[in-house]
Write a protein that holds these residues in place. Structure first.
Motif, PDB file in Angstrom:
ATOM      1  N   CYS A 129      -3.913   0.455   5.908  1.00  0.00           N
ATOM      2  CA  CYS A 129      -4.147   0.138   4.545  1.00  0.00           C
ATOM      3  C   CYS A 129      -4.118  -1.506   4.233  1.00  0.00           C
ATOM      4  CB  CYS A 129      -2.860   0.799   3.837  1.00  0.00           C
ATOM      5  SG  CYS A 129      -3.335   0.204   1.904  1.00  0.00           S
ATOM      6  N   CYS A 182      -1.040  -2.298   1.302  1.00  0.00           N
ATOM      7  CA  CYS A 182       0.012  -2.287   1.576  1.00  0.00           C
ATOM      8  C   CYS A 182       0.472  -2.089   2.936  1.00  0.00           C
ATOM      9  CB  CYS A 182       0.812  -0.922   0.792  1.00  0.00           C
ATOM     10  SG  CYS A 182       0.492   0.612   1.675  1.00  0.00           S
ATOM     11  N   CYS A 226      -5.276   5.408   1.313  1.00  0.00           N
ATOM     12  CA  CYS A 226      -3.781   5.315   1.818  1.00  0.00           C
ATOM     13  C   CYS A 226      -3.023   6.523   1.005  1.00  0.00           C
ATOM     14  CB  CYS A 226      -3.352   4.104   1.145  1.00  0.00           C
ATOM     15  SG  CYS A 226      -1.495   3.716   1.758  1.00  0.00           S
ATOM     16  N   CYS A 236      -0.414   4.206  -1.432  1.00  0.00           N
ATOM     17  CA  CYS A 236      -0.796   3.407  -2.758  1.00  0.00           C
ATOM     18  C   CYS A 236      -2.173   3.838  -3.229  1.00  0.00           C
ATOM     19  CB  CYS A 236      -0.495   2.039  -2.538  1.00  0.00           C
ATOM     20  SG  CYS A 236      -2.086   1.492  -1.254  1.00  0.00           S
TER      21      CYS A 236
HETATM   22 ZN   LIG Z   1      -1.541   1.605   0.755  1.00  0.00          ZN
END
Ligand SMILES: [Zn+2]
Length: 132
Positions: free
Chosen positions: A23, A26, A37, A40
């Motif tokens: 990701c 994050c 993801c 997030c």
């Molecule tokens: Zn993420």
């Protein structure tokens, strides 16, 4: 299947390395097939190479059919598909090679290897080998 999205995965596999999604928002590592993801929800994913070491969290035994015309007593083919938690976190499924389900325990240590089809017969795919 190779397409623009999966090409980096197969390029890494051809070089004997396992790639997973990463990701970009994050930093979480995700399974190769992830589309967004799980932490997030960002759809902005890149690729990251991982060690290919992991531990078995579950497995299934797939029973095939005895090919038509096989000699009497031919055993049906079986394949063991393991779900592996990679050392870096993501889970990935793959066929277990050079071992049977009897050799497995929860937490068995495995390492990725790559099954390479004959030239022109497809892309290398990750498989797993028990570390003894
Ligand atoms: Zn993420």
């Amino acid at each position: 299947v190779r397409d623009a999205r999966t090409a980096p995965f197969f390029d890494a596999a051809a070089a004997g390395r396992l790639a997973v999604r990463s990701c970009t928002a994050c930093g979480r590592l995700l399974p190769p097939a992830a589309m967004a993801c799980s932490a997030c929800r960002s759809p902005a994913l890149s690729w990251a190479e991982v060690s290919g070491d992991g531990s078995v969290v579950s497995w299934i035994v797939m029973h095939g059919r005895v090919p038509t015309g096989s000699p009497e007593g031919t055993a049906a083919p079986t394949a063991v598909i393991v779900t592996v938690e990679l050392a870096e976190g993501p889970w990935i499924n793959g066929r277990l090679i050079d071992a049977t389900a009897d050799d497995l325990e929860l937490g068995s240590r495995v390492r990725v290897d790559f099954h390479r089809p004959a030239e022109g017969a497809g892309e290398p795919i990750p498989v797993f080998r028990l570390m003894r």
